[in-house]
Design a protein around this motif. Sequence first.
Motif, PDB file in Angstrom:
ATOM      1  N   SER A  34     -48.694 -37.022  27.653  1.00 33.97           N
ATOM      2  CA  SER A  34     -49.631 -37.675  27.793  1.00 33.97           C
ATOM      3  C   SER A  34     -50.905 -36.725  27.700  1.00 33.97           C
ATOM      4  CB  SER A  34     -49.994 -38.051  29.984  1.00 33.97           C
ATOM      5  OG  SER A  34     -51.383 -38.641  30.173  1.00 33.97           O
ATOM      6  N   ALA A  35     -52.266 -36.633  27.458  1.00 31.12           N
ATOM      7  CA  ALA A  35     -53.227 -36.257  27.219  1.00 31.12           C
ATOM      8  C   ALA A  35     -55.126 -36.768  27.135  1.00 31.12           C
ATOM      9  CB  ALA A  35     -53.657 -36.153  25.910  1.00 31.12           C
ATOM     10  N   LEU A  36     -55.316 -36.294  28.742  1.00 30.86           N
ATOM     11  CA  LEU A  36     -56.601 -37.084  29.074  1.00 30.86           C
ATOM     12  C   LEU A  36     -57.763 -36.293  27.897  1.00 30.86           C
ATOM     13  CD1 LEU A  36     -58.632 -38.191  30.595  1.00 30.86           C
ATOM     14  CD2 LEU A  36     -58.234 -35.862  32.517  1.00 30.86           C
ATOM     15  N   ILE A  37     -58.732 -37.180  27.377  1.00 32.56           N
ATOM     16  CA  ILE A  37     -59.349 -37.236  26.690  1.00 32.56           C
ATOM     17  C   ILE A  37     -61.132 -37.273  26.955  1.00 32.56           C
ATOM     18  CG2 ILE A  37     -58.232 -36.169  25.022  1.00 32.56           C
ATOM     19  CD1 ILE A  37     -59.141 -39.153  23.846  1.00 32.56           C
ATOM     20  N   PHE A  38     -61.996 -36.788  27.079  1.00 25.51           N
ATOM     21  CA  PHE A  38     -63.100 -37.362  27.066  1.00 25.51           C
ATOM     22  C   PHE A  38     -64.116 -36.765  25.663  1.00 25.51           C
ATOM     23  CE2 PHE A  38     -62.147 -35.823  30.812  1.00 25.51           C
ATOM     24  CZ  PHE A  38     -62.344 -36.422  32.053  1.00 25.51           C
ATOM     25  N   ARG A  39     -64.705 -37.854  26.072  1.00 29.47           N
ATOM     26  CA  ARG A  39     -66.625 -37.999  24.717  1.00 29.47           C
ATOM     27  C   ARG A  39     -66.912 -36.348  24.406  1.00 29.47           C
ATOM     28  NH1 ARG A  39     -71.736 -39.183  23.137  1.00 29.47           N
ATOM     29  NH2 ARG A  39     -71.246 -40.649  24.376  1.00 29.47           N
ATOM     30  N   MET A  40     -67.723 -35.880  24.275  1.00 27.69           N
ATOM     31  CA  MET A  40     -68.515 -34.554  24.539  1.00 27.69           C
ATOM     32  C   MET A  40     -69.761 -35.012  24.473  1.00 27.69           C
ATOM     33  SD  MET A  40     -67.284 -31.831  25.313  1.00 27.69           S
ATOM     34  CE  MET A  40     -65.134 -32.903  26.557  1.00 27.69           C
ATOM     35  N   PRO A  41     -71.095 -34.951  24.916  1.00 28.27           N
ATOM     36  CA  PRO A  41     -72.202 -35.320  24.303  1.00 28.27           C
ATOM     37  C   PRO A  41     -72.423 -35.325  22.961  1.00 28.27           C
ATOM     38  CG  PRO A  41     -72.031 -33.796  26.873  1.00 28.27           C
ATOM     39  CD  PRO A  41     -71.017 -33.569  25.800  1.00 28.27           C
ATOM     40  N   HIS A  42     -72.397 -34.371  22.335  1.00 20.71           N
ATOM     41  CA  HIS A  42     -73.032 -34.374  20.829  1.00 20.71           C
ATOM     42  C   HIS A  42     -72.038 -34.958  20.047  1.00 20.71           C
ATOM     43  CE1 HIS A  42     -69.048 -31.372  21.318  1.00 20.71           C
ATOM     44  NE2 HIS A  42     -68.648 -31.358  19.833  1.00 20.71           N
ATOM     45  N   GLU A  43     -71.558 -35.431  20.738  1.00 26.69           N
ATOM     46  CA  GLU A  43     -70.475 -35.994  19.490  1.00 26.69           C
ATOM     47  C   GLU A  43     -70.291 -37.634  19.398  1.00 26.69           C
ATOM     48  OE1 GLU A  43     -66.472 -33.587  19.941  1.00 26.69           O
ATOM     49  OE2 GLU A  43     -66.221 -35.882  21.660  1.00 26.69           O
ATOM     50  N   SER A  44     -70.690 -38.245  18.162  1.00 28.67           N
ATOM     51  CA  SER A  44     -71.248 -40.159  17.940  1.00 28.67           C
ATOM     52  C   SER A  44     -69.877 -40.869  18.965  1.00 28.67           C
ATOM     53  CB  SER A  44     -70.968 -39.895  16.342  1.00 28.67           C
ATOM     54  OG  SER A  44     -70.861 -41.550  16.168  1.00 28.67           O
TER      55      SER A  44
END
Length: 81
Positions: A34-44
């Motif tokens: 399992s992995a938890l990911i978030f979109r970073m503000p600079h990512e499209s």
Amino acid sequence: MAASSAASLPSSYEQLGVRIQKIINSPNAQKARSALIFRMPHESPADWDQMLAEIAENDNVTLAWRDDGGIQIFWVVPQED
């Protein structure tokens, strides 16, 4: 010479892929499957949507959208015959 080095820089999508791959391949994520990911503000957002679609296409992978904006990725490792 400097102009040719710009052509070898990874695209924003490739950079996102490398970041997500590092998270998924971490020892803790591998142990938990399992992995938890978030979109970073600079990512499209378009890159992010494409990446999630490609992850979701894999067999034995489940994505769960969380209230905090994160996405939990779960996977099952199939048993060898």
